[in-house]
Design a protein around this motif. Sequence first.
Motif, PDB file in Angstrom:
ATOM      1  N   ALA A  36       6.242  10.230  -4.325  1.00 18.70           N
ATOM      2  CA  ALA A  36       6.422  10.847  -3.010  1.00 18.70           C
ATOM      3  C   ALA A  36       7.242   9.937  -2.108  1.00 18.70           C
ATOM      4  O   ALA A  36       7.217   8.713  -2.231  1.00 18.70           O
ATOM      5  CB  ALA A  36       5.067  11.121  -2.367  1.00 18.70           C
ATOM      6  N   THR A  37       7.962  10.550  -1.184  1.00 25.69           N
ATOM      7  CA  THR A  37       8.655   9.790  -0.141  1.00 25.69           C
ATOM      8  C   THR A  37       7.667   9.482   0.972  1.00 25.69           C
ATOM      9  O   THR A  37       7.007  10.391   1.496  1.00 25.69           O
ATOM     10  CB  THR A  37       9.841  10.600   0.414  1.00 25.69           C
ATOM     11  N   VAL A  83      10.281  -7.451   7.537  1.00 24.06           N
ATOM     12  CA  VAL A  83       9.909  -6.829   6.264  1.00 24.06           C
ATOM     13  C   VAL A  83      10.207  -5.335   6.301  1.00 24.06           C
ATOM     14  O   VAL A  83      10.653  -4.746   5.323  1.00 24.06           O
ATOM     15  CB  VAL A  83       8.405  -7.073   5.960  1.00 24.06           C
ATOM     16  N   PHE A  84       9.975  -4.703   7.460  1.00 25.48           N
ATOM     17  CA  PHE A  84      10.221  -3.266   7.598  1.00 25.48           C
ATOM     18  C   PHE A  84      11.694  -2.934   7.348  1.00 25.48           C
ATOM     19  O   PHE A  84      12.019  -1.991   6.635  1.00 25.48           O
ATOM     20  CB  PHE A  84       9.812  -2.776   8.990  1.00 25.48           C
ATOM     21  N   ASP A  85      12.581  -3.719   7.973  1.00 23.32           N
ATOM     22  CA  ASP A  85      14.018  -3.472   7.818  1.00 23.32           C
ATOM     23  C   ASP A  85      14.446  -3.617   6.361  1.00 23.32           C
ATOM     24  O   ASP A  85      15.251  -2.840   5.852  1.00 23.32           O
ATOM     25  CB  ASP A  85      14.827  -4.455   8.684  1.00 23.32           C
ATOM     26  N   GLY A  86      13.905  -4.643   5.687  1.00 26.19           N
ATOM     27  CA  GLY A  86      14.301  -4.881   4.313  1.00 26.19           C
ATOM     28  C   GLY A  86      13.736  -3.865   3.346  1.00 26.19           C
ATOM     29  O   GLY A  86      14.409  -3.464   2.386  1.00 26.19           O
ATOM     30  N   ALA A  87      12.495  -3.424   3.582  1.00 17.69           N
ATOM     31  CA  ALA A  87      11.838  -2.511   2.648  1.00 17.69           C
ATOM     32  C   ALA A  87      12.248  -1.058   2.845  1.00 17.69           C
ATOM     33  O   ALA A  87      12.160  -0.251   1.917  1.00 17.69           O
ATOM     34  CB  ALA A  87      10.317  -2.630   2.789  1.00 17.69           C
ATOM     35  N   GLY A  88      12.708  -0.710   4.053  1.00 15.91           N
ATOM     36  CA  GLY A  88      13.024   0.681   4.354  1.00 15.91           C
ATOM     37  C   GLY A  88      14.310   1.157   3.695  1.00 15.91           C
ATOM     38  O   GLY A  88      15.352   0.515   3.816  1.00 15.91           O
ATOM     39  N   ASP A  89      14.231   2.293   3.012  1.00 14.40           N
ATOM     40  CA  ASP A  89      15.429   2.924   2.455  1.00 14.40           C
ATOM     41  C   ASP A  89      16.166   3.721   3.529  1.00 14.40           C
ATOM     42  O   ASP A  89      17.363   3.979   3.407  1.00 14.40           O
ATOM     43  CB  ASP A  89      15.048   3.862   1.301  1.00 14.40           C
ATOM     44  N   PHE A  90      15.427   4.125   4.564  1.00 15.27           N
ATOM     45  CA  PHE A  90      16.052   4.809   5.702  1.00 15.27           C
ATOM     46  C   PHE A  90      15.307   4.423   6.971  1.00 15.27           C
ATOM     47  O   PHE A  90      14.092   4.263   6.970  1.00 15.27           O
ATOM     48  CB  PHE A  90      16.065   6.334   5.513  1.00 15.27           C
ATOM     49  N   ALA A 135       0.830  -1.206   0.000  1.00 11.29           N
ATOM     50  CA  ALA A 135       0.000   0.000   0.000  1.00 11.29           C
ATOM     51  C   ALA A 135       0.866   1.259   0.000  1.00 11.29           C
ATOM     52  O   ALA A 135       0.584   2.231  -0.710  1.00 11.29           O
ATOM     53  CB  ALA A 135      -0.929  -0.013   1.210  1.00 11.29           C
ATOM     54  N   CYS A 136       1.938   1.242   0.804  1.00 11.31           N
ATOM     55  CA  CYS A 136       2.868   2.379   0.828  1.00 11.31           C
ATOM     56  C   CYS A 136       3.524   2.581  -0.543  1.00 11.31           C
ATOM     57  O   CYS A 136       3.681   3.709  -1.020  1.00 11.31           O
ATOM     58  CB  CYS A 136       3.944   2.168   1.889  1.00 11.31           C
ATOM     59  N   ASP A 137       3.916   1.469  -1.159  1.00  7.08           N
ATOM     60  CA  ASP A 137       4.552   1.548  -2.477  1.00  7.08           C
ATOM     61  C   ASP A 137       3.590   2.079  -3.536  1.00  7.08           C
ATOM     62  O   ASP A 137       4.001   2.774  -4.463  1.00  7.08           O
ATOM     63  CB  ASP A 137       5.078   0.176  -2.895  1.00  7.08           C
ATOM     64  N   MET A 138       2.307   1.766  -3.396  1.00  9.80           N
ATOM     65  CA  MET A 138       1.316   2.273  -4.340  1.00  9.80           C
ATOM     66  C   MET A 138       1.246   3.798  -4.270  1.00  9.80           C
ATOM     67  O   MET A 138       1.228   4.484  -5.299  1.00  9.80           O
ATOM     68  CB  MET A 138      -0.056   1.664  -4.030  1.00  9.80           C
ATOM     69  N   VAL A 139       1.239   4.325  -3.050  1.00  8.70           N
ATOM     70  CA  VAL A 139       1.232   5.778  -2.858  1.00  8.70           C
ATOM     71  C   VAL A 139       2.538   6.381  -3.389  1.00  8.70           C
ATOM     72  O   VAL A 139       2.542   7.380  -4.113  1.00  8.70           O
ATOM     73  CB  VAL A 139       1.047   6.131  -1.368  1.00  8.70           C
TER      74      VAL A 139
END
Length: 271
Positions: free
Chosen positions: A157-158, A176-183, A147-151
């Motif tokens: 947008a970041t 999943v959070f650690d892997g998906a997060g860029d920061f 859902a975040c990636d869709m936005v």
Amino acid sequence: PTWLVEGIMIENSLGFIFGAPGCGKSFIALGQALSLASGQPDWWGRKITRNGPVVYISSEGVGDMKFRIRAWQRATGVAIEDVPFFLIRQSINFMDEKDVDRLMRAVQSIVDKTGEFPVAVYVDTVSRVLPGADENLQKDMTLFIRACDMVRETFSATVTGIHHTSRAGNMRGSTVFDGAGDFLFHIEREKSEQVGYMTAHKIKAAQDGWKQAFEMVEQLVGDIKGTTSLFARACDEPTRDKGAWPDKATCRLILEAIGSAWNIGKPWSSM
């Protein structure tokens, strides 16, 4: 990479600001969001390379959100009457496709109104948009990330999620959070302390591992009742008397470093 805030977050990325309840993470995220929306040249001394509309989703702390915003305005001296800062106060379920569609249409209406895509979308807090979900289940959290990636992908947008820590002190939920997060930025502050620390746990496009001291300051909001709210600002490392113990957040960082060195077979001491 094209920076949104130099050395911290790039454009069109996904990241998390996380910490224990009451540490000040929401105040930090709100100040960053208002700086981006109000055309400020920097945030906490780091250059902002692109300003524009900001969408802030908050169903937590809504009652005093207006006071937090006024406190930021009074502390910074920045007028916010015509700032493209859009607060979504309704609860949104990121696990429900209908709710995600409502969010997408809401953001699109902001695009139609302002004539430009938002530079950032904040989700405060992650747990509030995941009712009934198990944060430790990879399949549930994958839906949230999607859902975040869709936005993020639709509006370039970041997206920043504000999240809680577990009792162990790490970010709560699936890896999943650690892997998906860029920061990933870890916020630590004892409730009895005015000063806390923001640690760069992960930054894909720049050096991480550093920490920035900040302080929570009580600020009058300017109403006739004398209402006050807190305001988060960067500060210098607090000076302490020689021989005094560091604050609890620093002690925790020391213990984490000792543990990490031990785990990789390079202990600080043979004892």
